[in-house]
Design a protein around this motif. Structure first.
Motif, PDB file in Angstrom:
ATOM      1  N   HIS A 121       0.824  -1.207   0.000  1.00  0.00           N
ATOM      2  CA  HIS A 121       0.000   0.000   0.000  1.00  0.00           C
ATOM      3  C   HIS A 121       0.858   1.257   0.000  1.00  0.00           C
ATOM      4  O   HIS A 121       0.359   2.346   0.305  1.00  0.00           O
ATOM      5  CB  HIS A 121      -0.905   0.008   1.239  1.00  0.00           C
ATOM      6  CG  HIS A 121      -1.912  -1.093   1.243  1.00  0.00           C
ATOM      7  ND1 HIS A 121      -3.075  -1.035   0.500  1.00  0.00           N
ATOM      8  CD2 HIS A 121      -1.920  -2.300   1.861  1.00  0.00           C
ATOM      9  CE1 HIS A 121      -3.769  -2.152   0.689  1.00  0.00           C
ATOM     10  NE2 HIS A 121      -3.094  -2.928   1.501  1.00  0.00           N
ATOM     11  N   THR A 122       2.125   1.132  -0.310  1.00  0.00           N
ATOM     12  CA  THR A 122       3.057   2.245  -0.163  1.00  0.00           C
ATOM     13  C   THR A 122       3.707   2.602  -1.483  1.00  0.00           C
ATOM     14  O   THR A 122       4.050   1.731  -2.271  1.00  0.00           O
ATOM     15  CB  THR A 122       4.155   1.887   0.866  1.00  0.00           C
ATOM     16  OG1 THR A 122       3.541   1.613   2.119  1.00  0.00           O
ATOM     17  CG2 THR A 122       5.139   3.029   1.042  1.00  0.00           C
ATOM     18  N   THR A 123       3.888   3.894  -1.707  1.00  0.00           N
ATOM     19  CA  THR A 123       4.616   4.400  -2.872  1.00  0.00           C
ATOM     20  C   THR A 123       5.730   5.317  -2.400  1.00  0.00           C
ATOM     21  O   THR A 123       5.529   6.154  -1.522  1.00  0.00           O
ATOM     22  CB  THR A 123       3.693   5.176  -3.815  1.00  0.00           C
ATOM     23  OG1 THR A 123       2.640   4.311  -4.264  1.00  0.00           O
ATOM     24  CG2 THR A 123       4.458   5.680  -5.031  1.00  0.00           C
ATOM     25  N   ARG A 124       6.913   5.108  -2.937  1.00  0.00           N
ATOM     26  CA  ARG A 124       8.022   6.031  -2.756  1.00  0.00           C
ATOM     27  C   ARG A 124       8.405   6.554  -4.139  1.00  0.00           C
ATOM     28  O   ARG A 124       7.989   6.005  -5.158  1.00  0.00           O
ATOM     29  CB  ARG A 124       9.220   5.332  -2.090  1.00  0.00           C
ATOM     30  CG  ARG A 124       8.934   4.850  -0.673  1.00  0.00           C
ATOM     31  CD  ARG A 124       8.810   6.006   0.288  1.00  0.00           C
ATOM     32  NE  ARG A 124       8.666   5.526   1.665  1.00  0.00           N
ATOM     33  CZ  ARG A 124       7.516   5.444   2.305  1.00  0.00           C
ATOM     34  NH1 ARG A 124       6.401   5.772   1.668  1.00  0.00           N
ATOM     35  NH2 ARG A 124       7.471   5.046   3.555  1.00  0.00           N
ATOM     36  N   TRP A 125       9.193   7.609  -4.190  1.00  0.00           N
ATOM     37  CA  TRP A 125       9.503   8.245  -5.466  1.00  0.00           C
ATOM     38  C   TRP A 125      10.999   8.309  -5.694  1.00  0.00           C
ATOM     39  O   TRP A 125      11.789   8.502  -4.754  1.00  0.00           O
ATOM     40  CB  TRP A 125       8.903   9.653  -5.493  1.00  0.00           C
ATOM     41  CG  TRP A 125       7.414   9.607  -5.572  1.00  0.00           C
ATOM     42  CD1 TRP A 125       6.646   9.603  -6.699  1.00  0.00           C
ATOM     43  CD2 TRP A 125       6.501   9.491  -4.479  1.00  0.00           C
ATOM     44  NE1 TRP A 125       5.312   9.506  -6.386  1.00  0.00           N
ATOM     45  CE2 TRP A 125       5.193   9.435  -5.016  1.00  0.00           C
ATOM     46  CE3 TRP A 125       6.655   9.425  -3.086  1.00  0.00           C
ATOM     47  CZ2 TRP A 125       4.058   9.315  -4.228  1.00  0.00           C
ATOM     48  CZ3 TRP A 125       5.523   9.303  -2.289  1.00  0.00           C
ATOM     49  CH2 TRP A 125       4.243   9.254  -2.864  1.00  0.00           C
ATOM     50  N   GLY A 126      11.396   8.132  -6.941  1.00  0.00           N
ATOM     51  CA  GLY A 126      12.798   8.221  -7.318  1.00  0.00           C
ATOM     52  C   GLY A 126      13.038   9.475  -8.145  1.00  0.00           C
ATOM     53  O   GLY A 126      12.221   9.829  -9.000  1.00  0.00           O
ATOM     54  N   LEU A 127      14.164  10.159  -7.878  1.00  0.00           N
ATOM     55  CA  LEU A 127      14.532  11.358  -8.615  1.00  0.00           C
ATOM     56  C   LEU A 127      15.943  11.173  -9.150  1.00  0.00           C
ATOM     57  O   LEU A 127      16.843  10.771  -8.404  1.00  0.00           O
ATOM     58  CB  LEU A 127      14.479  12.583  -7.698  1.00  0.00           C
ATOM     59  CG  LEU A 127      14.912  13.927  -8.302  1.00  0.00           C
ATOM     60  CD1 LEU A 127      13.960  14.347  -9.419  1.00  0.00           C
ATOM     61  CD2 LEU A 127      14.973  15.005  -7.221  1.00  0.00           C
TER      62      LEU A 127
END
Length: 526
Positions: free
Chosen positions: A276-282
């Motif tokens: 249920h989790t989203t993280r973001w990459g930059l």
């Protein structure tokens, strides 16, 4: 709503691990796995040692890696870390990044586990420089590298907090990438749970150095960006992971400002989805001719927002509507904040840290039994609420207190516990006795028992909390943030709910809240 289907297509945990087989194979994990009389398998992830035992079992089972950690250091989760490694693999296939081996990378703030370098070295044979400011973490990182015989590929160095990357300036070697999982919190006060939010439902781990930095992740990554401008192409692509989508937007804006003076600066993004989790990459780079993929979907400037979820309170003055909704949200432990108020409309925001509204009938049933001094749910599946159909099919339930439960045996009539409470590392796994109508009352072989339990487990949801990375690191992101507009329509009041940002839930949760309002307050759909 689970986002497992958005997980990187090469992530082996897109098909979640089987807890039963892991427990039978790894006694340390087995100690934390329990089986009740109905055949359900449960793991209490409020126990840090249970979290660590599962991570160790998966590392050993899937990568042949061992792990040693001190008491107060961050316990890594593999699905999230593996998503990051797979994204780096994709980036290194782009021209002009693509090149022959060996690949050289830098992990900023590697931590005691040294998990990213070990996965990168073991899986891809990459050469990794792991930097860390904390002396204890450096000691354990070196221990983990040595015990896994990876000293030829990984070098751990203790650095000062004066700079993030500039210590690489005088090195003769160049690097293909850098990676970072920056400290999330801006202060120790922010690290502590405020009175208006619930505490993390799963075991938090990590020390101050791993979790706190001045300005949080945004300011930490801004330092990396500033130093990257001085380093230029000494690192071919710079990357970081972020815990908030709002942080991603702030840093994209910061990079856009830098890009006005540096035409070669290119920026790309990605999403790391699990459970249920989203993280973001930059990612950003100064290599001429490089085009970095922008995988995060952002709303265009002139694009319409999604219409809010709407319900109407019939024959209800505005003041009464506000009172009723505040009472409802208080009951559901949803924090409210008044934004604007006038005689014609009221604007407020709501924040839900966890789901407190699902399975209300089950909770009432459990409370009644607790008040009467009764035991667990009856095995035959009948109850006073008439919910007898639940026992007729395998089911997986996630409890709000952090205990994860997976249905392991369909329609059991007689079950002996697989996992004894006093189980130790050295003991053999106790056999399961299952009286199954399809077997004409005969006991299954141990192989068949394992296969049967594995088949009946709903594995795609069975380790959502693990896949979702919600019980290992501090659960900082709320389940839902939303804006509410209460508009006076004469005798009625319209309630419009719009999804906010920086939460792990989506529109499905918004519609759940709308339905709760419809069910709990006398309303009619608009």
């Amino acid at each position: 709503m689970s986002v497992n289907h958005h997980m990187h297509p090469r992530n082996i945990y897109k098909t979640p691990p089987n807890f039963v087989k892991l427990a039978l194979e790894y006694p340390e994990f087995k100690k934390f796995v329990k089986q009740d009389l109905s055949g359900k398998i449960s793991v209490n992830f409020k126990e840090r040692e249970a979290v660590l035992a599962l991570t160790k079992a998966l590392l050993q089972n899937d990568f042949g890696l061992s792990l040693t950690l001190p008491e107060n250091r961050l316990v890594p989760t593999l699905p999230l870390r593996l998503n990051y490694i797979l994204w780096l693999e994709d980036l290194l296939q782009l021209e002009p990044l693509a090149k022959k081996e060996p690949v050289h990378g830098v992990d900023i703030g590697t931590g005691a586990a040294c998990i990213y370098p070990m996965l990168a070295a073991k899986k891809n044979n990459w050469n990794m420089l792991a930097t860390e400011v904390d002396g204890v973490s450096v000691e354990y990182a070196n221990t983990n590298v040595a015990s896994n015989e990876l000293t030829d590929l990984i070098k751990v160095e203790q650095v000062t907090s004066d700079s993030v990357l500039l210590n690489l300036m005088d090195r003769n070697e160049d690097f293909d990438f850098c990676m970072c999982n920056p400290p999330f919190f801006s202060s120790e006060e922010e690290l502590q749970c405020s009175p208006e939010r619930n505490p993390p439902r799963n075991a938090p781990t990590g020390c101050k150095a791993e979790l706190v930095a001045p300005g949080g992740e945004v300011e930490f990554v801004k330092r990396i960006i500033d130093e990257s401008i001085q380093l230029g192409t000494k690192i071919r692509v710079y990357t970081t992971m972020l815990g908030k989508k709002t942080s991603l937007k702030q840093l994209q804006t910061y990079l856009a400002e830098k890009g006005k003076q540096i035409p070669s600066l290119r920026v790309g993004t990605s999403e790391f989805c699990q459970g249920h989790t989203t993280r973001w990459g930059l990612a950003w780079s100064f290599l001429p001719g490089l085009v970095l993929p922008d995988l995060v979907k952002t709303r265009k400037k002139n694009e319409k927002k999604k219409a809010p979820a709407v319900a109407t309170l019939k024959n209800c003055p505005l003041s009464n509507a506000v009172e009723k909704l505040n009472a409802l949200f208080k009951e559901l432990e949803i924090h409210t904040k008044l934004i604007k108020e006038n005689p014609s409309k009221v604007e407020m925001s709501i924040t839900a840290m966890r789901n407190t509204w699902s399975h209300q009938r089950r909770k009432r049933r459990a409370n009644r039994k607790q008040n009467k001094g009764e035991g667990s749910d009856c095995v035959n599946g009948s109850d006073k609420d008439g919910d007898s159909s639940d026992s007729k099919k395998p089911r997986l339930d996630s409890k709000s207190d952090g205990e994860q439960v997976a249905e392991s045996v369909s329609k059991p009539e007689e079950v002996e516990s697989v996992f004894e409470k006093d189980s130790t590392v050295s003991e053999k796994v106790s056999p399961v006795s299952v009286k199954d109508p399809s077997q004409n009352g005969s006991n299954l072989s141990e192989k068949d028992k394992i296969e049967k339990m594995s088949t009946n487990n709903d594995d795609n949801e069975g380790c959502d909390d693990y896949i979702g990375n919600k019980w290992t690191e501090i659960d900082t992101l709320p389940l839902l943030t939303a804006d509410l507009l209460l508009q006076n329509l004469g005798r009625d009041v319209m309630v419009a709910i719009s999804l906010g940002e920086g939460c792990v839930g989506g529109w499905e949760v918004v519609h759940q809240i709308r339905q709760i309002i419809i069910n709990k307050v006398d309303v009619k759909k608009d």
